[in-house]
Design an enzyme around this catalytic site. Structure first.
Site, PDB file in Angstrom:
ATOM      1  N   GLU A  70     -24.275  13.123  -0.057  1.00  0.00           N
ATOM      2  CA  GLU A  70     -23.835  12.891   1.747  1.00  0.00           C
ATOM      3  C   GLU A  70     -23.191  14.221   1.518  1.00  0.00           C
ATOM      4  O   GLU A  70     -23.010  14.829   2.894  1.00  0.00           O
ATOM      5  CB  GLU A  70     -23.090  12.077   1.745  1.00  0.00           C
ATOM      6  CG  GLU A  70     -23.851  10.830   1.664  1.00  0.00           C
ATOM      7  CD  GLU A  70     -23.150   9.633   1.974  1.00  0.00           C
ATOM      8  OE1 GLU A  70     -23.688   8.613   2.001  1.00  0.00           O
ATOM      9  OE2 GLU A  70     -21.593   8.921   1.978  1.00  0.00           O
TER      10      GLU A  70
ATOM     11  N   HIS B 149     -41.520  -5.030  19.620  1.00  0.00           N
ATOM     12  CA  HIS B 149     -42.146  -3.888  19.354  1.00  0.00           C
ATOM     13  C   HIS B 149     -41.753  -2.752  20.721  1.00  0.00           C
ATOM     14  O   HIS B 149     -41.735  -3.379  21.816  1.00  0.00           O
ATOM     15  CB  HIS B 149     -43.443  -3.782  20.465  1.00  0.00           C
ATOM     16  CG  HIS B 149     -44.097  -2.673  20.012  1.00  0.00           C
ATOM     17  ND1 HIS B 149     -45.018  -2.124  18.874  1.00  0.00           N
ATOM     18  CD2 HIS B 149     -45.078  -2.161  21.535  1.00  0.00           C
ATOM     19  CE1 HIS B 149     -45.787  -0.994  19.712  1.00  0.00           C
ATOM     20  NE2 HIS B 149     -45.672  -1.299  20.559  1.00  0.00           N
TER      21      HIS B 149
ATOM     22  N   GLY C 226       0.730   4.699   2.836  1.00  0.00           N
ATOM     23  CA  GLY C 226       0.852   5.256   4.152  1.00  0.00           C
ATOM     24  C   GLY C 226       0.321   4.417   5.561  1.00  0.00           C
ATOM     25  O   GLY C 226       0.790   4.622   6.563  1.00  0.00           O
TER      26      GLY C 226
ATOM     27  N   LEU D  82     -18.937  -0.931  -4.219  1.00  0.00           N
ATOM     28  CA  LEU D  82     -18.842   0.047  -2.321  1.00  0.00           C
ATOM     29  C   LEU D  82     -17.840  -1.251  -1.577  1.00  0.00           C
ATOM     30  O   LEU D  82     -17.442  -2.163  -2.061  1.00  0.00           O
ATOM     31  CB  LEU D  82     -20.667  -0.792  -2.934  1.00  0.00           C
ATOM     32  CG  LEU D  82     -21.197  -0.041  -3.347  1.00  0.00           C
ATOM     33  CD1 LEU D  82     -22.447  -0.929  -3.660  1.00  0.00           C
ATOM     34  CD2 LEU D  82     -21.704   1.405  -2.748  1.00  0.00           C
TER      35      LEU D  82
ATOM     36  N   GLU E 241       0.772  -1.154  -0.317  1.00  0.00           N
ATOM     37  CA  GLU E 241      -0.496  -0.277  -0.160  1.00  0.00           C
ATOM     38  C   GLU E 241       0.715   1.200  -0.213  1.00  0.00           C
ATOM     39  O   GLU E 241       1.998   0.911   1.037  1.00  0.00           O
ATOM     40  CB  GLU E 241      -1.152  -0.142   0.912  1.00  0.00           C
ATOM     41  CG  GLU E 241      -1.638   1.174   1.374  1.00  0.00           C
ATOM     42  CD  GLU E 241      -2.644   1.560   0.185  1.00  0.00           C
ATOM     43  OE1 GLU E 241      -3.580   0.989  -0.203  1.00  0.00           O
ATOM     44  OE2 GLU E 241      -2.068   2.838  -0.446  1.00  0.00           O
TER      45      GLU E 241
ATOM     46  N   LYS F  79     -19.026   9.853   6.823  1.00  0.00           N
ATOM     47  CA  LYS F  79     -19.868   9.285   9.006  1.00  0.00           C
ATOM     48  C   LYS F  79     -19.744  10.943  10.003  1.00  0.00           C
ATOM     49  O   LYS F  79     -20.445  10.401   9.973  1.00  0.00           O
ATOM     50  CB  LYS F  79     -20.126   7.188   8.680  1.00  0.00           C
ATOM     51  CG  LYS F  79     -20.060   6.832   7.363  1.00  0.00           C
ATOM     52  CD  LYS F  79     -21.374   7.643   6.426  1.00  0.00           C
ATOM     53  CE  LYS F  79     -21.456   7.646   5.440  1.00  0.00           C
ATOM     54  NZ  LYS F  79     -20.473   7.440   4.417  1.00  0.00           N
TER      55      LYS F  79
ATOM     56  N   GLY G 194      -8.053  -0.316  -6.763  1.00  0.00           N
ATOM     57  CA  GLY G 194      -9.359   0.810  -5.828  1.00  0.00           C
ATOM     58  C   GLY G 194      -9.580   1.838  -7.094  1.00  0.00           C
ATOM     59  O   GLY G 194      -9.825   1.146  -8.441  1.00  0.00           O
TER      60      GLY G 194
END
Lengths: 125, 512
Positions: free
Chosen positions: B232, B491, B80, B366, B77, B95, B189
């Site tokens: 978003e 409920h 980093g 996704l 990767e 989020k 990706g």
């Protein structure tokens, strides 16, 4: 009456089925198949590929079936069997120049002629 | 004397065939049974069972799974930190911003009717971003630990194919290294698709990466693209005080997959929150001035040009696979017209030991889909069996209220000529939603008209993102709406709306 019907139909069967523990399939087919999320699924067989393939029109249909007038001498205008025997009749011989262009001798280029005439010396000149 | 005349022969060593691929590599250093060094290259590369290029969701999950399966694995990767776009600049930081901006917005506008008197409320954007960074850091470090725990080597650097089995790495700390793998996964990706005519500077013309790191709240913001990412981010900055306009080329928001009825309802709700929408509109050109950015927009089918100025323009028109610098040409791998690596059902490229998973190949971009593929691809390597059901991959938009769906929508079923029935239930008739004063939205079931088998579930409403898990499970197991409707739901919960929508589909709801 309704009660009888209910008895006959029995209990409601859920659609969900318990599939149990999943085991690797030892006979899994390793041959490459189209990825399920691929944009346009690749054909499984060559025959199915021919059904949809396009090359100067649909590949699977001869030109005369397309409703267009078959141009004489056009590839695919006639089935191959209608074109006659591929061998010359007994006692006859075909001249090479009667064959389609791709089977004829290629004309020599001036450089090749020069090379032949100079015994190859012109190649190194 | 005679021994020296005998031809040298490499000591017999069993080929590693446990995982399908035999060791086809050249000689390596090692001590033979006769205690004689084998002939070897001076700078021989490491040899792994699996080398993964990319440490995003697909890459790190594959590394962990492979480590658990006992494979010798390396994950390369270059960022980093592990986690890829999702953890670093995508799902996770957004989020955090979405949750905290919702809290801020709610405190400002939705407390009086609940009987809470709030004093002076201030936004500390610096702390706001710090909270986001802390979540990201905690999670990426956690992933790094998981790789270590499962024996996967994490190499920080940019990997590129040297040959079919060798990956050359430019290490982040300087220097080079090469790793050889029996199997190689490409999990590099995707990146934001740039908008032609606008240069991304991540300050004023931004992608989602810049949108999670703005240093001040822009007065005016224009979002090009009304898909999930665009909406978003539009929600976040709108809640923090920005005047946001969303420009969408298509006639509905939400992007492909979202049901038209749900999209319409969502648009209404978001418009009430202050978002402005310009649908069926295209951006013709953009001019980045010193004070403002001027966008020329016009109707998608052509029409009168209009001007739209903004302090910040967010380009959210989609994402494209990222394969730059991967050295695909060195191994003869090609991509399709949209830059995706072409694979078969076992994620194999045309070189069978090189597989591609996640955003870099087919399917929706996704994180959870990438995760599923990572597990399946490792299973194909280790067990020759894997499974991903592409018909049951949920999508969630984390606006407020959330929007979630799984399976097919009405338009898709109509196009396929499938006869279906629909059952809907509004949250305004759900007891828990009522007590929460959070009643906007509905649950919609689409089922086969004959068999009652669930074909699609679409939700807009509170907690839709969590609720869709039940729908996905139902779809995965081929459940009917009656199966869901006859299952007891606690409920009072929002999930009761889910059950009642199923009941509407095969019979009638109780509370509506």
């Amino acid at each position: 009456m309704r009660a009888t019907l209910r008895l006959l139909s029995g209990q409601r069967q859920p659609m969900i089925r318990f599939v149990g523990k999943r085991h690797p399939t030892h006979h899994a087919d390793p041959t490459p198949q189209t990825h399920p999320a691929a944009p346009a699924p690749l054909p499984n067989t060559f025959a199915s590929y021919r059904q949809t393939a396009q090359q100067h029109g649909p590949l699977n249909k001869p030109f005369h079936s397309l409703g267009t007038a078959p141009a004489p001498g056009r590839i695919g205008a006639q089935p191959a069997s209608a074109l006659g025997d591929v061998r010359p009749a007994r006692g006859e011989a075909w001249d090479r120049n009667e064959l389609p262009a791709r089977f004829r001798r290629r004309p020599l280029t001036p450089a090749e002629i020069e090379a032949v005439e100079s015994g190859g010396a012109s190649v190194y000149a | 004397m005679l021994r020296t005349l005998l031809p040298r022969r490499a000591p017999a060593r069993p080929l590693v065939t446990q995982f399908g691929a035999a060791n086809t590599f050249g000689p390596s250093l090692g001590v033979s049974a006769g205690q004689r060094w084998r002939r070897g290259y001076a700078s021989e590369a490491d040899e792994k069972d699996l080398v993964i290029i990319g440490g995003g969701v697909a890459g790190y999950v594959a590394a962990i799974k492979a480590g658990q399966a006992g494979l010798k694995v390396a994950c390369i990767e270059k960022r980093g930190s592990l986690g890829g776009t999702c953890l670093n600049v995508g799902c996770i930081p957004s989020k955090s911003l979405l949750n905290n901006s919702h809290l801020y917005h709610q405190i400002l506008h939705d407390t009086k009717k609940r009987g809470i008197e709030v004093g002076d409320v201030q936004l500390n954007l610096q702390q706001f971003m710090k909270a986001k960074d802390q979540s990201v850091e905690g999670l990426t470090k956690g992933v790094e630990y998981l790789l270590k725990k499962n024996g996967a080597e994490y190499i920080k650097g940019a990997g590129a194919f040297a040959d079919e089995h060798t990956v050359q790495i430019n290490l982040n700390e300087g220097g080079e290294r090469s790793v050889r793998g029996k199997n190689i996964f490409i999990a590099t990706g995707s990146e934001s698709t740039p908008f032609p005519g606008l240069t991304i500077d991540e300050k004023r013309v931004i992608t989602s990466t810049g949108a999670i790191a703005l240093e001040q709240v822009p007065k005016k913001m224009t979002v090009i693209g009304g898909g999930i990412i665009g909406l978003e981010m539009a929600s976040v900055w709108s809640r923090l005080g920005s005047e946001v306009t969303v420009v969408e080329f298509l006639g509905q928001i939400g992007g492909p997959g979202m049901d038209a009825e749900i999209a319409k309802m969502t648009q209404k709700i978001l418009a009430k929150q202050g978002l402005k929408f310009k649908l069926n509109t295209k951006v013709a050109s953009g001019d980045v001035g010193s004070d403002a950015i001027d966008l020329k927009i016009e109707a998608a089918k052509g029409g009168k040009e209009e001007s739209l100025d903004a302090d910040v323009v967010l380009v959210a028109i989609g994402r494209r696979p990222y394969t730059a610098g991967l050295g695909l040409e060195n191994v003869g791998l090609e991509t399709d017209e949209r830059g995706r690596l072409v694979i078969d059902h076992q994620y194999r490229t045309k070189i069978p030991h090189i597989r591609a998973i996640g955003d870099v190949t087919f399917g929706p971009m996704l994180a959870h889909k990438a995760e599923e593929e990572a597990v399946a691809a490792v299973e194909y390597v280790t067990k020759a069996y894997g499974h991903v059901n592409y018909g049951a991959i949920p999508s969630v938009m984390y606006t407020y209220p959330e929007v979630a769906w799984v399976g097919q929508n009405e338009a898709e079923l109509k196009a396929a000529g499938v006869k279906y029935k629909v059952g809907t239930f509004p949250f305004s008739a759900n007891s828990r939603a009522k007590t929460n004063l959070d009643t906007e939205g509905m649950v919609k079931f689409i089922a086969d008209a004959q068999t009652d088998r669930i074909l699609g579930i679409h939700i807009v409403g509170p907690n839709a993102g969590e609720m869709i898990a039940e729908g996905t499970l139902a779809l995965e197991y081929g459940a009917s709406t009656e199966d869901v409707g006859r299952t007891c739901h606690a409920h009072p919960t929002l999930a009761e709306a889910f059950k009642e929508a199923a009941m509407v589909c095969y019979d009638k709801a109780i509370h509506y």
